[in-house]
Design an enzyme around this catalytic site. Sequence first.
Site, PDB file in Angstrom:
ATOM      1  N   HIS A   1      71.578 -60.197  43.396  1.00 58.48           N
ATOM      2  CA  HIS A   1      70.373 -60.906  42.942  1.00 58.48           C
ATOM      3  C   HIS A   1      70.786 -62.084  42.056  1.00 58.48           C
ATOM      4  O   HIS A   1      71.762 -62.003  41.321  1.00 58.48           O
ATOM      5  CB  HIS A   1      69.468 -59.935  42.172  1.00 58.48           C
ATOM      6  CG  HIS A   1      68.127 -60.517  41.892  1.00 58.48           C
ATOM      7  ND1 HIS A   1      67.914 -61.364  40.831  1.00 58.48           N
ATOM      8  CD2 HIS A   1      66.950 -60.415  42.547  1.00 58.48           C
ATOM      9  CE1 HIS A   1      66.646 -61.746  40.850  1.00 58.48           C
ATOM     10  NE2 HIS A   1      66.034 -61.186  41.883  1.00 58.48           N
TER      11      HIS A   1
ATOM     12  N   SER B   1      58.217 -65.374  43.780  1.00 57.39           N
ATOM     13  CA  SER B   1      56.778 -65.537  43.507  1.00 57.39           C
ATOM     14  C   SER B   1      55.896 -65.181  44.706  1.00 57.39           C
ATOM     15  O   SER B   1      54.877 -65.834  44.938  1.00 57.39           O
ATOM     16  CB  SER B   1      56.483 -66.956  43.001  1.00 57.39           C
ATOM     17  OG  SER B   1      57.165 -67.193  41.778  1.00 57.39           O
TER      18      SER B   1
ATOM     19  N   GLY C   1      59.147 -59.359  43.022  1.00 56.78           N
ATOM     20  CA  GLY C   1      59.413 -58.980  41.635  1.00 56.78           C
ATOM     21  C   GLY C   1      58.115 -58.669  40.906  1.00 56.78           C
ATOM     22  O   GLY C   1      57.549 -57.584  41.037  1.00 56.78           O
ATOM     23  N   GLY C   2      57.626 -59.646  40.169  1.00 55.39           N
ATOM     24  CA  GLY C   2      56.466 -59.448  39.289  1.00 55.39           C
ATOM     25  C   GLY C   2      55.292 -58.744  39.952  1.00 55.39           C
ATOM     26  O   GLY C   2      54.702 -57.824  39.366  1.00 55.39           O
TER      27      GLY C   2
ATOM     28  N   GLY D   1      60.057 -65.787  39.675  1.00 53.61           N
ATOM     29  CA  GLY D   1      59.380 -65.603  38.394  1.00 53.61           C
ATOM     30  C   GLY D   1      58.741 -66.863  37.840  1.00 53.61           C
ATOM     31  O   GLY D   1      58.321 -66.899  36.686  1.00 53.61           O
TER      32      GLY D   1
ATOM     33  N   GLU E   1      69.699 -63.128  39.348  1.00 55.06           N
ATOM     34  CA  GLU E   1      69.816 -62.816  37.916  1.00 55.06           C
ATOM     35  C   GLU E   1      71.162 -62.174  37.612  1.00 55.06           C
ATOM     36  O   GLU E   1      71.731 -62.374  36.535  1.00 55.06           O
ATOM     37  CB  GLU E   1      68.640 -61.932  37.474  1.00 55.06           C
ATOM     38  CG  GLU E   1      67.353 -62.756  37.409  1.00 55.06           C
ATOM     39  CD  GLU E   1      66.077 -61.993  37.714  1.00 55.06           C
ATOM     40  OE1 GLU E   1      66.076 -60.746  37.662  1.00 55.06           O
ATOM     41  OE2 GLU E   1      65.067 -62.660  38.023  1.00 55.06           O
TER      42      GLU E   1
ATOM     43  N   ASN F   1      61.174 -55.225  43.594  1.00 54.44           N
ATOM     44  CA  ASN F   1      62.280 -55.262  42.636  1.00 54.44           C
ATOM     45  C   ASN F   1      61.667 -55.243  41.249  1.00 54.44           C
ATOM     46  O   ASN F   1      61.124 -56.246  40.802  1.00 54.44           O
ATOM     47  CB  ASN F   1      63.093 -56.552  42.864  1.00 54.44           C
ATOM     48  CG  ASN F   1      64.110 -56.791  41.761  1.00 54.44           C
ATOM     49  OD1 ASN F   1      64.431 -55.892  40.993  1.00 54.44           O
ATOM     50  ND2 ASN F   1      64.613 -58.020  41.686  1.00 54.44           N
ATOM     51  N   TRP F   2      61.771 -54.099  40.596  1.00 54.39           N
ATOM     52  CA  TRP F   2      61.118 -53.957  39.286  1.00 54.39           C
ATOM     53  C   TRP F   2      61.904 -54.597  38.148  1.00 54.39           C
ATOM     54  O   TRP F   2      61.422 -54.628  37.017  1.00 54.39           O
ATOM     55  CB  TRP F   2      60.872 -52.488  38.992  1.00 54.39           C
ATOM     56  CG  TRP F   2      59.654 -51.936  39.660  1.00 54.39           C
ATOM     57  CD1 TRP F   2      58.817 -52.592  40.528  1.00 54.39           C
ATOM     58  CD2 TRP F   2      59.124 -50.611  39.511  1.00 54.39           C
ATOM     59  NE1 TRP F   2      57.805 -51.761  40.918  1.00 54.39           N
ATOM     60  CE2 TRP F   2      57.969 -50.544  40.312  1.00 54.39           C
ATOM     61  CE3 TRP F   2      59.519 -49.481  38.782  1.00 54.39           C
ATOM     62  CZ2 TRP F   2      57.204 -49.371  40.397  1.00 54.39           C
ATOM     63  CZ3 TRP F   2      58.759 -48.324  38.873  1.00 54.39           C
ATOM     64  CH2 TRP F   2      57.614 -48.275  39.673  1.00 54.39           C
ATOM     65  N   LYS F   3      63.138 -55.026  38.426  1.00 57.83           N
ATOM     66  CA  LYS F   3      63.973 -55.602  37.359  1.00 57.83           C
ATOM     67  C   LYS F   3      64.002 -54.624  36.178  1.00 57.83           C
ATOM     68  O   LYS F   3      64.017 -53.419  36.399  1.00 57.83           O
ATOM     69  CB  LYS F   3      63.448 -56.986  36.973  1.00 57.83           C
ATOM     70  CG  LYS F   3      63.238 -57.851  38.225  1.00 57.83           C
ATOM     71  CD  LYS F   3      63.025 -59.297  37.964  1.00 57.83           C
ATOM     72  CE  LYS F   3      62.868 -60.012  39.307  1.00 57.83           C
ATOM     73  NZ  LYS F   3      62.828 -61.457  39.175  1.00 57.83           N
TER      74      LYS F   3
ATOM     75  N   GLU G   1      66.236 -65.862  48.445  1.00 56.37           N
ATOM     76  CA  GLU G   1      65.460 -66.045  47.229  1.00 56.37           C
ATOM     77  C   GLU G   1      65.868 -67.354  46.546  1.00 56.37           C
ATOM     78  O   GLU G   1      66.858 -67.381  45.813  1.00 56.37           O
ATOM     79  CB  GLU G   1      65.695 -64.879  46.264  1.00 56.37           C
ATOM     80  CG  GLU G   1      65.255 -63.546  46.813  1.00 56.37           C
ATOM     81  CD  GLU G   1      64.883 -62.576  45.708  1.00 56.37           C
ATOM     82  OE1 GLU G   1      63.793 -62.023  45.777  1.00 56.37           O
ATOM     83  OE2 GLU G   1      65.674 -62.413  44.763  1.00 56.37           O
TER      84      GLU G   1
HETATM   85  P1  PGA Z   1      59.326 -62.676  41.588  1.00 59.06           P
HETATM   86  O1  PGA Z   1      60.820 -62.077  41.727  1.00 59.06           O
HETATM   87  O2  PGA Z   1      58.542 -62.105  42.734  1.00 59.06           O
HETATM   88  O3  PGA Z   1      58.852 -62.186  40.267  1.00 59.06           O
HETATM   89  O4  PGA Z   1      59.454 -64.166  41.670  1.00 59.06           O
HETATM   90  C1  PGA Z   1      61.433 -61.951  42.977  1.00 59.06           C
HETATM   91  C2  PGA Z   1      62.823 -61.394  42.796  1.00 59.06           C
HETATM   92  O5  PGA Z   1      63.497 -61.771  41.828  1.00 59.06           O
HETATM   93  O6  PGA Z   1      63.293 -60.558  43.597  1.00 59.06           O
END
Ligand code: PGA
Length: 244
Positions: free
Chosen positions: A90, A208, A229-230, A168, A92, A4-6, A162
């Site tokens: 998600h 994470s 994500g990251g 993050g 967010e 997930n590149w956000k 999640e």
């Molecule tokens: P993260 O994000 O790996 O940066 O914690 C995961 C996500 O939000 O899907």
Amino acid sequence: MAGNWKMYKTPAETKAFFDGFLPLVAESKHCEVAICPPFVNIPTAVEATRGTRVGVGAQNLYWKNEGAFTGEISGPMIKATGAEWVIIGHSERRQYFGETDATVLDRTKAALAAGLRPIVCVGERLEEREASQTEAVLAEQFNGGIAGLDAESFAKIVIAYEPVWAIGTGKTATPDMAADAHRAIRALVTAKFGAEAGAAVRILYGGSVKPDNVKNLMAQPEIDGALVGGASLEAGSFASIVNF
Ligand code: PGA
């Protein structure tokens, strides 16, 4: 294994990522792999991954097919780009953009109607975990959202657990904590859709996930994959995760 590149990367950066990433996963046949970049990078990602086993997805969709909905993108539009997946609900989106369990259900139905494969996210916030509300929150998110699908539709979705406090933040749920939550989700699925559906549903862990913790997470039979994500933004690091 889904990335997930956000809200990161331009089309040129997307192309550069795949130039580095694809050779590193060319022999990785043990799992499905998908990258979900921002909408504007989807055509570049689809082009770059053509003929490979790496799929492409969006990070959201609107539930109407078309209309006067300024700024929105529909399932059929995403499907027409050649993308295959879409992340829905998600945390967010729940936190910053008013996503609710009801709109998660609307989006999931729309995604399936468009022929996309939804990755539907659930997970508790820190204060909810600290108040021992994790299972209650998961039940509320499940029952108010994707439990509203029919059984045939439900069989086509992937769930991502999640925990919001792990996203993050560098704080991963321990493999045991994640497995407990996955078991709780599986029990909800079993109660609603039956034992076969409970056993079959794929549940990804997200929050994470990094090259150095993925192996212990994946050692849990309850954990079927990861939503990253990251650590999905860099070719070497996401390839290490895929090839755990
Ligand atoms: P993260 O994000 O790996 O940066 O914690 C995961 C996500 O939000 O899907």
